[in-house]
Motif scaffolding. Structure first.
Motif, PDB file in Angstrom:
ATOM      1  N   MET A   1      -1.377 -17.269  -8.707  1.00  0.00           N
ATOM      2  CA  MET A   1      -1.664 -16.679  -9.987  1.00  0.00           C
ATOM      3  C   MET A   1      -1.732 -17.815 -11.014  1.00  0.00           C
ATOM      4  O   MET A   1      -0.885 -18.669 -11.049  1.00  0.00           O
ATOM      5  CB  MET A   1      -0.535 -15.701 -10.306  1.00  0.00           C
ATOM      6  CG  MET A   1      -0.766 -14.856 -11.486  1.00  0.00           C
ATOM      7  SD  MET A   1       0.585 -13.680 -11.773  1.00  0.00           S
ATOM      8  CE  MET A   1       0.544 -12.705 -10.298  1.00  0.00           C
TER       9      MET A   1
ATOM     10  N   THR B   1      -3.364 -15.579 -16.043  1.00  0.00           N
ATOM     11  CA  THR B   1      -3.219 -14.247 -15.466  1.00  0.00           C
ATOM     12  C   THR B   1      -1.985 -13.585 -16.038  1.00  0.00           C
ATOM     13  O   THR B   1      -0.952 -14.217 -16.200  1.00  0.00           O
ATOM     14  CB  THR B   1      -3.078 -14.349 -13.936  1.00  0.00           C
ATOM     15  OG1 THR B   1      -4.213 -15.008 -13.413  1.00  0.00           O
ATOM     16  CG2 THR B   1      -2.951 -12.984 -13.314  1.00  0.00           C
ATOM     17  N   GLN B   2      -2.107 -12.322 -16.333  1.00  0.00           N
ATOM     18  CA  GLN B   2      -0.960 -11.570 -16.800  1.00  0.00           C
ATOM     19  C   GLN B   2      -0.738 -10.389 -15.874  1.00  0.00           C
ATOM     20  O   GLN B   2      -1.660  -9.656 -15.560  1.00  0.00           O
ATOM     21  CB  GLN B   2      -1.173 -11.085 -18.228  1.00  0.00           C
ATOM     22  CG  GLN B   2      -1.108 -12.206 -19.225  1.00  0.00           C
ATOM     23  CD  GLN B   2      -0.836 -11.702 -20.629  1.00  0.00           C
ATOM     24  OE1 GLN B   2      -0.308 -10.618 -20.829  1.00  0.00           O
ATOM     25  NE2 GLN B   2      -1.190 -12.509 -21.593  1.00  0.00           N
ATOM     26  N   THR B   3       0.477 -10.265 -15.432  1.00  0.00           N
ATOM     27  CA  THR B   3       0.888  -9.135 -14.621  1.00  0.00           C
ATOM     28  C   THR B   3       1.648  -8.197 -15.543  1.00  0.00           C
ATOM     29  O   THR B   3       2.413  -8.647 -16.394  1.00  0.00           O
ATOM     30  CB  THR B   3       1.809  -9.612 -13.478  1.00  0.00           C
ATOM     31  OG1 THR B   3       1.119 -10.603 -12.722  1.00  0.00           O
ATOM     32  CG2 THR B   3       2.213  -8.478 -12.580  1.00  0.00           C
ATOM     33  N   THR B   4       1.474  -6.915 -15.355  1.00  0.00           N
ATOM     34  CA  THR B   4       2.168  -5.941 -16.195  1.00  0.00           C
ATOM     35  C   THR B   4       3.027  -5.033 -15.323  1.00  0.00           C
ATOM     36  O   THR B   4       2.830  -4.941 -14.114  1.00  0.00           O
ATOM     37  CB  THR B   4       1.178  -5.086 -17.005  1.00  0.00           C
ATOM     38  OG1 THR B   4       0.296  -4.409 -16.093  1.00  0.00           O
ATOM     39  CG2 THR B   4       0.372  -5.943 -17.977  1.00  0.00           C
TER      40      THR B   4
ATOM     41  N   ARG C   1       5.196  -7.622 -19.589  1.00  0.00           N
ATOM     42  CA  ARG C   1       4.107  -8.400 -18.988  1.00  0.00           C
ATOM     43  C   ARG C   1       4.652  -9.773 -18.636  1.00  0.00           C
ATOM     44  O   ARG C   1       5.613 -10.250 -19.236  1.00  0.00           O
ATOM     45  CB  ARG C   1       2.886  -8.478 -19.885  1.00  0.00           C
ATOM     46  CG  ARG C   1       3.073  -9.123 -21.208  1.00  0.00           C
ATOM     47  CD  ARG C   1       1.794  -8.978 -22.073  1.00  0.00           C
ATOM     48  NE  ARG C   1       2.126  -9.156 -23.461  1.00  0.00           N
ATOM     49  CZ  ARG C   1       2.145 -10.325 -24.083  1.00  0.00           C
ATOM     50  NH1 ARG C   1       1.802 -11.418 -23.449  1.00  0.00           N
ATOM     51  NH2 ARG C   1       2.482 -10.408 -25.350  1.00  0.00           N
TER      52      ARG C   1
ATOM     53  N   SER D   1      10.307 -14.738 -12.207  1.00  0.00           N
ATOM     54  CA  SER D   1       9.472 -15.543 -13.081  1.00  0.00           C
ATOM     55  C   SER D   1      10.366 -16.306 -14.044  1.00  0.00           C
ATOM     56  O   SER D   1      11.536 -15.949 -14.245  1.00  0.00           O
ATOM     57  CB  SER D   1       8.517 -14.645 -13.866  1.00  0.00           C
ATOM     58  OG  SER D   1       7.693 -15.401 -14.721  1.00  0.00           O
TER      59      SER D   1
ATOM     60  N   LEU E   1       6.090  -3.382 -10.833  1.00  0.00           N
ATOM     61  CA  LEU E   1       4.844  -4.070 -11.199  1.00  0.00           C
ATOM     62  C   LEU E   1       3.653  -3.146 -11.014  1.00  0.00           C
ATOM     63  O   LEU E   1       3.604  -2.360 -10.055  1.00  0.00           O
ATOM     64  CB  LEU E   1       4.640  -5.314 -10.327  1.00  0.00           C
ATOM     65  CG  LEU E   1       5.643  -6.439 -10.506  1.00  0.00           C
ATOM     66  CD1 LEU E   1       5.499  -7.455  -9.377  1.00  0.00           C
ATOM     67  CD2 LEU E   1       5.465  -7.107 -11.859  1.00  0.00           C
ATOM     68  N   ASP E   2       2.686  -3.236 -11.905  1.00  0.00           N
ATOM     69  CA  ASP E   2       1.450  -2.482 -11.766  1.00  0.00           C
ATOM     70  C   ASP E   2       0.598  -3.136 -10.674  1.00  0.00           C
ATOM     71  O   ASP E   2       0.373  -4.341 -10.724  1.00  0.00           O
ATOM     72  CB  ASP E   2       0.670  -2.461 -13.085  1.00  0.00           C
ATOM     73  CG  ASP E   2       1.434  -1.794 -14.214  1.00  0.00           C
ATOM     74  OD1 ASP E   2       2.218  -0.862 -13.930  1.00  0.00           O
ATOM     75  OD2 ASP E   2       1.249  -2.203 -15.376  1.00  0.00           O
TER      76      ASP E   2
ATOM     77  N   THR F   1      -0.466  -6.360  -6.897  1.00  0.00           N
ATOM     78  CA  THR F   1       0.452  -7.444  -7.217  1.00  0.00           C
ATOM     79  C   THR F   1       0.052  -8.750  -6.545  1.00  0.00           C
ATOM     80  O   THR F   1       0.374  -9.816  -7.060  1.00  0.00           O
ATOM     81  CB  THR F   1       1.887  -7.112  -6.774  1.00  0.00           C
ATOM     82  OG1 THR F   1       1.931  -7.068  -5.339  1.00  0.00           O
ATOM     83  CG2 THR F   1       2.359  -5.795  -7.374  1.00  0.00           C
TER      84      THR F   1
END
Length: 143
Positions: free
Chosen positions: A1, A5-8, A19, A48, A102-103, A106
């Motif tokens: 990643m 990139t943003q993970t929500t 996020r 993270s 996580l949405d 992943t």
């Protein structure tokens, strides 16, 4: 990643949303007694850098610090009960994130099972990932 990139993610009721900017560690499945009881099964968590996690709505986010180990905390939603985070006051650079919050997609995979000796008797450990009898001290902290 990549860093762009943003993970929500968020809790079941949507009251807590967050996020993550940047990289996430592969998932570690923790079967210790406390993680089993807090989650109802086992803690499947990525992690993270704390500075990369932005909690966008947190009015119902609370932290549970066990009496026998106040140096750790579990973040959960007071409305729906979702377990969202795990953190340590010893290593404040990282925070673990419950992978199920996580949405998707992943792009993550399970890398290790921690405290496998404490897994409940109803659960069959995944033979395709390394299982450690103890905790994360036996895992390379760099992921």
């Amino acid at each position: 990643m990549s860093d762009t990139t943003q993970t929500t993610g968020g809790c079941a009721c949507g009251a807590v949303r967050y996020r993550v900017r940047g990289d996430l560690r592969p998932v570690w499945n923790c079967h210790c007694d406390r993680c089993r009881r807090v989650t109802g099964h086992f803690m499947a968590a990525t992690a993270s850098a704390v500075d990369d996690i932005v909690i966008e709505s947190e009015s119902t986010l609370r932290w549970y610090h066990p009496d026998d180990d106040p140096s750790v905390g579990y973040g959960f939603c007071t409305t729906c009960g979702s377990t969202l985070f795990w953190r340590s006051t010893v290593d404040v650079r990282q925070m673990s994130i419950a992978a199920g919050t996580l949405d998707p997609p992943t792009g993550l995979h399970s890398e290790a099972a921690l405290s496998g000796a404490s897994a409940s008797d109803y659960h069959v450990l995944d033979a395709s990932i390394p299982t450690l009898a103890g905790d994360l001290d036996a895992v390379d902290e760099d992921g």
